[in-house]
Design a protein around this motif. Sequence first.
Motif, PDB file in Angstrom:
ATOM      1  N   LEU A 225      35.396 -21.149 -18.090  1.00 60.63           N
ATOM      2  CA  LEU A 225      34.514 -22.191 -18.617  1.00 60.63           C
ATOM      3  C   LEU A 225      35.317 -23.442 -18.958  1.00 60.63           C
ATOM      4  O   LEU A 225      34.900 -24.563 -18.643  1.00 60.63           O
ATOM      5  CB  LEU A 225      33.768 -21.681 -19.853  1.00 60.63           C
ATOM      6  CG  LEU A 225      32.910 -22.723 -20.592  1.00 60.63           C
ATOM      7  CD1 LEU A 225      31.846 -23.318 -19.671  1.00 60.63           C
ATOM      8  CD2 LEU A 225      32.267 -22.099 -21.838  1.00 60.63           C
ATOM      9  N   GLU A 227      38.078 -24.411 -17.597  1.00 64.22           N
ATOM     10  CA  GLU A 227      38.471 -25.036 -16.323  1.00 64.22           C
ATOM     11  C   GLU A 227      37.316 -25.856 -15.747  1.00 64.22           C
ATOM     12  O   GLU A 227      37.518 -26.975 -15.255  1.00 64.22           O
ATOM     13  CB  GLU A 227      38.911 -23.962 -15.339  1.00 64.22           C
ATOM     14  CG  GLU A 227      39.415 -24.516 -14.015  1.00 64.22           C
ATOM     15  CD  GLU A 227      39.873 -23.414 -13.066  1.00 64.22           C
ATOM     16  OE1 GLU A 227      40.263 -23.735 -11.933  1.00 64.22           O
ATOM     17  OE2 GLU A 227      39.833 -22.229 -13.465  1.00 64.22           O
ATOM     18  N   ARG A 228      36.107 -25.307 -15.806  1.00 60.11           N
ATOM     19  CA  ARG A 228      34.951 -26.039 -15.302  1.00 60.11           C
ATOM     20  C   ARG A 228      34.719 -27.313 -16.126  1.00 60.11           C
ATOM     21  O   ARG A 228      34.440 -28.390 -15.567  1.00 60.11           O
ATOM     22  CB  ARG A 228      33.702 -25.155 -15.351  1.00 60.11           C
ATOM     23  CG  ARG A 228      32.429 -25.867 -14.904  1.00 60.11           C
ATOM     24  CD  ARG A 228      31.209 -24.966 -14.978  1.00 60.11           C
ATOM     25  NE  ARG A 228      31.244 -23.900 -13.980  1.00 60.11           N
ATOM     26  CZ  ARG A 228      30.272 -23.006 -13.812  1.00 60.11           C
ATOM     27  NH1 ARG A 228      29.195 -23.047 -14.598  1.00 60.11           N
ATOM     28  NH2 ARG A 228      30.370 -22.067 -12.887  1.00 60.11           N
ATOM     29  N   ALA A 231      37.080 -30.171 -15.390  1.00 56.94           N
ATOM     30  CA  ALA A 231      36.903 -30.793 -14.068  1.00 56.94           C
ATOM     31  C   ALA A 231      35.930 -31.969 -14.112  1.00 56.94           C
ATOM     32  O   ALA A 231      35.701 -32.612 -13.080  1.00 56.94           O
ATOM     33  CB  ALA A 231      36.417 -29.756 -13.063  1.00 56.94           C
ATOM     34  N   GLU A 232      35.370 -32.270 -15.279  1.00 48.96           N
ATOM     35  CA  GLU A 232      34.451 -33.395 -15.420  1.00 48.96           C
ATOM     36  C   GLU A 232      35.110 -34.696 -14.941  1.00 48.96           C
ATOM     37  O   GLU A 232      36.200 -35.055 -15.407  1.00 48.96           O
ATOM     38  CB  GLU A 232      34.026 -33.524 -16.892  1.00 48.96           C
ATOM     39  CG  GLU A 232      33.398 -34.846 -17.287  1.00 48.96           C
ATOM     40  CD  GLU A 232      32.165 -35.154 -16.463  1.00 48.96           C
ATOM     41  OE1 GLU A 232      32.077 -36.279 -15.961  1.00 48.96           O
ATOM     42  OE2 GLU A 232      31.305 -34.256 -16.302  1.00 48.96           O
ATOM     43  N   ALA A 256      26.982 -26.466 -17.525  1.00 49.26           N
ATOM     44  CA  ALA A 256      28.347 -25.941 -17.608  1.00 49.26           C
ATOM     45  C   ALA A 256      28.360 -24.427 -17.808  1.00 49.26           C
ATOM     46  O   ALA A 256      29.232 -23.722 -17.281  1.00 49.26           O
ATOM     47  CB  ALA A 256      29.094 -26.627 -18.749  1.00 49.26           C
TER      48      ALA A 256
END
Length: 390
Positions: A225, A227-228, A231-232, A256
Amino acid sequence: MRVIGLMSGTSCDAIDAAAADLAIEDGTVVLTPLGSLDHPFPGDLRRELLAALPPAATTMADVCRLDTLLGQALAAAAGRADHDLCGGRAELVVSHGQTLYHWTEGGRVLGTLQLGQPAWIAERTGCTVVSDLRPRDVAAGGQGAPLVSALDVMWLRGRPGVPVALNLGGIANITVAAGGRGPLAYDTGPANVLLDTAVRELTGGRADRDADGALAAAGTVHAPLLERLLAEPYYTLPPPRTTGRELFNAAYLRTALDGFGHLPAEDVLATLTELTARTVADAVRGAGGTEVVASGGGTRNPALMAALGRALGGVPVRTSDELGLPSDAKEAYAFALLGFLTVLGLPGTVPSCTGARRSVVLGSVTPGRHRPPPAPGAPGAAVPDRLRVA
């Protein structure tokens, strides 16, 4: 001059009011804090306000109603501050209002909207009111934020190394007060706004904040989570840059979390806390910061401050209280300073911090009933470049 600054931030939790005596001595603004107070939103105003914020739809009737109700709430806060902090002798009120929308496209700010009709403040207090401070900077090509950078640059100028002022409000922002290329300021990303949103979402509205960071402290960072979230694309935009609820809101959080199944609330909050700490630390290290002076509601969150300390490694973190400005009220004091400069006819922005073409005089002035604004200084008067907290 005795000035009251009013601030209602991205968290929409209350109105901060701070009073100060302000004077200019030999090119230095001398700010003497007189105290501060929190004024809660009356009745259901906070709920109505949150319901109107992006990405929700709203109507012009809602906008008119909120502008009036916010103006009345700001007027009540100013009246309390004048009575309790100024002995009824305030000369100027400076109101930030409540941001409803910050219009950005492709990294540029095209407009910004703050509500809270200043006529109610002028009528309640009799004082001259400076309001609507952000649009002039936007018209000059700037981001309209972070306007607190003007105080930060004057206040931290002369400290050794590369001091970095950090505000942990709904959104986290930094001001780099020194360094090879001059002052720099920008929003690093979310702070309390996603944490508070997550608490409301995960508790079905039964709570609206993680008191003392207790839930986050009991959780474990969920690496996929995080990492996601990291990546924004916003985090790769060059400064100066600004953001708000237009991006970081409940819909953003739901997207997310999609695909991760049921994550414990504690783990979600631990991960969001780590996100704020990581993005702030990356910004501080990228600027070569040698110390961090933190303020804002996030400084009361032990889990967030601990995560920030870990992410920053050996860079010391202190709160603005240690340097004389209460961390809870620093932004309100900053807007008191900006309005003080406005009525003196002096610019209140640092172009390298907001991205504007030039420094401009901020805001609109609503004359008071019995306390007219002071006469502006002579054209071309020297702008103070330092601030001392008395």
